[in-house]
Design a protein around this motif. Structure first.
Motif, mmCIF file in Angstrom:
data_model
loop_
_atom_site.group_PDB
_atom_site.id
_atom_site.type_symbol
_atom_site.label_atom_id
_atom_site.label_comp_id
_atom_site.label_asym_id
_atom_site.label_seq_id
_atom_site.Cartn_x
_atom_site.Cartn_y
_atom_site.Cartn_z
ATOM 1 N N ARG A 70 0.818 -1.271 0.018
ATOM 2 C CA ARG A 70 0.058 0.224 0.012
ATOM 3 C C ARG A 70 0.891 1.341 0.032
ATOM 4 N NH1 ARG A 70 -5.518 -0.751 2.550
ATOM 5 N NH2 ARG A 70 -5.779 -3.027 2.347
ATOM 6 N N HIS A 71 2.190 1.102 0.465
ATOM 7 C CA HIS A 71 2.938 2.403 0.643
ATOM 8 C C HIS A 71 4.597 1.992 -0.179
ATOM 9 C CE1 HIS A 71 -0.315 3.227 3.544
ATOM 10 N NE2 HIS A 71 -0.149 4.233 3.251
ATOM 11 N N LEU A 98 9.662 11.815 -7.491
ATOM 12 C CA LEU A 98 8.347 11.471 -7.742
ATOM 13 C C LEU A 98 7.958 11.274 -9.166
ATOM 14 C CD1 LEU A 98 5.613 10.771 -6.670
ATOM 15 C CD2 LEU A 98 5.323 13.413 -6.063
ATOM 16 N N LYS A 99 8.672 12.361 -9.936
ATOM 17 C CA LYS A 99 8.361 12.304 -11.380
ATOM 18 C C LYS A 99 8.894 11.220 -11.760
ATOM 19 C CE LYS A 99 8.050 17.203 -12.017
ATOM 20 N NZ LYS A 99 8.503 18.431 -12.677
ATOM 21 N N GLU A 100 10.064 10.763 -11.499
ATOM 22 C CA GLU A 100 10.754 9.404 -11.918
ATOM 23 C C GLU A 100 9.819 8.255 -11.618
ATOM 24 O OE1 GLU A 100 14.641 9.319 -10.296
ATOM 25 O OE2 GLU A 100 15.222 10.706 -11.826
ATOM 26 N N HIS A 101 9.347 8.216 -10.518
ATOM 27 C CA HIS A 101 8.384 6.981 -9.873
ATOM 28 C C HIS A 101 7.221 6.974 -10.958
ATOM 29 C CE1 HIS A 101 10.360 5.752 -6.485
ATOM 30 N NE2 HIS A 101 10.560 7.033 -5.995
ATOM 31 N N ARG A 102 6.312 8.132 -11.213
ATOM 32 C CA ARG A 102 5.329 8.136 -11.901
ATOM 33 C C ARG A 102 5.483 7.728 -13.326
ATOM 34 N NH1 ARG A 102 2.523 13.619 -9.025
ATOM 35 N NH2 ARG A 102 1.895 12.238 -7.462
ATOM 36 N N ALA A 103 6.819 8.013 -13.779
ATOM 37 C CA ALA A 103 6.963 7.642 -15.195
ATOM 38 C C ALA A 103 7.357 6.256 -15.099
ATOM 39 C CB ALA A 103 8.097 8.581 -15.603
ATOM 40 N N GLY A 104 7.446 5.197 -14.135
ATOM 41 C CA GLY A 104 7.835 3.983 -14.340
ATOM 42 C C GLY A 104 9.448 3.923 -14.209
ATOM 43 N N ARG A 105 10.198 4.807 -13.756
ATOM 44 C CA ARG A 105 11.541 4.685 -13.707
ATOM 45 C C ARG A 105 12.197 4.809 -12.337
ATOM 46 N NH1 ARG A 105 10.831 8.889 -17.608
ATOM 47 N NH2 ARG A 105 11.684 10.284 -16.168
ATOM 48 N N ARG A 155 11.891 -0.752 -8.188
ATOM 49 C CA ARG A 155 11.093 -1.679 -8.892
ATOM 50 C C ARG A 155 9.577 -1.883 -8.216
ATOM 51 N NH1 ARG A 155 10.269 -4.049 -13.262
ATOM 52 N NH2 ARG A 155 9.634 -6.325 -12.952
ATOM 53 N N LEU A 156 9.373 -1.766 -7.157
ATOM 54 C CA LEU A 156 8.138 -1.724 -6.597
ATOM 55 C C LEU A 156 7.174 -0.739 -7.249
ATOM 56 C CD1 LEU A 156 5.964 -2.883 -4.648
ATOM 57 C CD2 LEU A 156 6.721 -1.605 -2.877
ATOM 58 N N THR A 157 7.614 0.469 -7.258
ATOM 59 C CA THR A 157 6.850 1.615 -7.830
ATOM 60 C C THR A 157 6.803 1.328 -9.406
ATOM 61 O OG1 THR A 157 8.550 3.141 -8.207
ATOM 62 C CG2 THR A 157 7.276 3.148 -6.165
ATOM 63 N N VAL A 168 3.119 1.049 -10.987
ATOM 64 C CA VAL A 168 2.304 2.016 -12.181
ATOM 65 C C VAL A 168 2.095 1.000 -13.265
ATOM 66 C CG1 VAL A 168 3.536 3.630 -13.929
ATOM 67 C CG2 VAL A 168 3.858 3.923 -11.398
ATOM 68 N N ASP A 169 2.823 -0.011 -13.615
ATOM 69 C CA ASP A 169 2.418 -0.873 -14.628
ATOM 70 C C ASP A 169 1.127 -1.549 -14.709
ATOM 71 O OD1 ASP A 169 4.586 -0.060 -16.079
ATOM 72 O OD2 ASP A 169 5.737 -1.976 -15.428
ATOM 73 N N ALA A 170 0.728 -1.941 -12.944
ATOM 74 C CA ALA A 170 -0.503 -2.333 -12.824
ATOM 75 C C ALA A 170 -1.737 -1.387 -12.795
ATOM 76 C CB ALA A 170 -0.275 -3.285 -11.483
ATOM 77 N N GLY A 171 -1.390 -0.051 -13.022
ATOM 78 C CA GLY A 171 -2.606 0.999 -12.898
ATOM 79 C C GLY A 171 -2.521 1.511 -11.738
ATOM 80 N N CYS A 172 -1.680 1.331 -10.741
ATOM 81 C CA CYS A 172 -1.768 2.096 -9.546
ATOM 82 C C CYS A 172 -1.303 3.551 -9.740
ATOM 83 C CB CYS A 172 -0.814 1.643 -8.369
ATOM 84 S SG CYS A 172 -1.248 0.080 -7.855
ATOM 85 N N THR A 173 -2.137 4.410 -8.823
ATOM 86 C CA THR A 173 -1.750 5.817 -9.105
ATOM 87 C C THR A 173 -0.802 6.117 -7.709
ATOM 88 O OG1 THR A 173 -3.995 6.378 -9.830
ATOM 89 C CG2 THR A 173 -2.655 8.120 -8.669
ATOM 90 N N LEU A 174 0.299 6.845 -7.858
ATOM 91 C CA LEU A 174 1.176 7.045 -6.673
ATOM 92 C C LEU A 174 0.900 8.454 -6.230
ATOM 93 C CD1 LEU A 174 4.621 6.026 -8.287
ATOM 94 C CD2 LEU A 174 2.694 4.570 -7.018
#
Length: 69
Positions: free
Chosen positions: A18-19, A31-38, A41-43, A47-53
């Protein structure tokens, strides 16, 4: 935003997760890197599974030791 620890909330949860807690010298850039999938690994898989961060909390007084705990 400056350096420190940050807490990301996954919406909806990714399997059991969850976190995610991390540390960065520039939290907003990370945060921008996480949201872009970069990000971590967990994030990436969340993101690939459709989760919003969602940035849930920051702590400018935190360091890498706090992140690891």
């Amino acid at each position: 935003m400056t350096r420190g620890v940050y807490l990301l909330h996954f919406s909806p949860p990714y399997e059991h997760a969850r976190h995610y807690m991390g540390y960065a010298d520039n939290i907003l850039a990370r945060l921008k890197e996480h949201r872009a999938g970069r990000g971590a690994r967990l994030t990436q898989v969340a993101v690939d599974a459709g989760c919003t961060l969602v940035l849930a909390r920051t702590g400018e007084d935190g360091d890498r030791k706090l992140e690891r705990r």
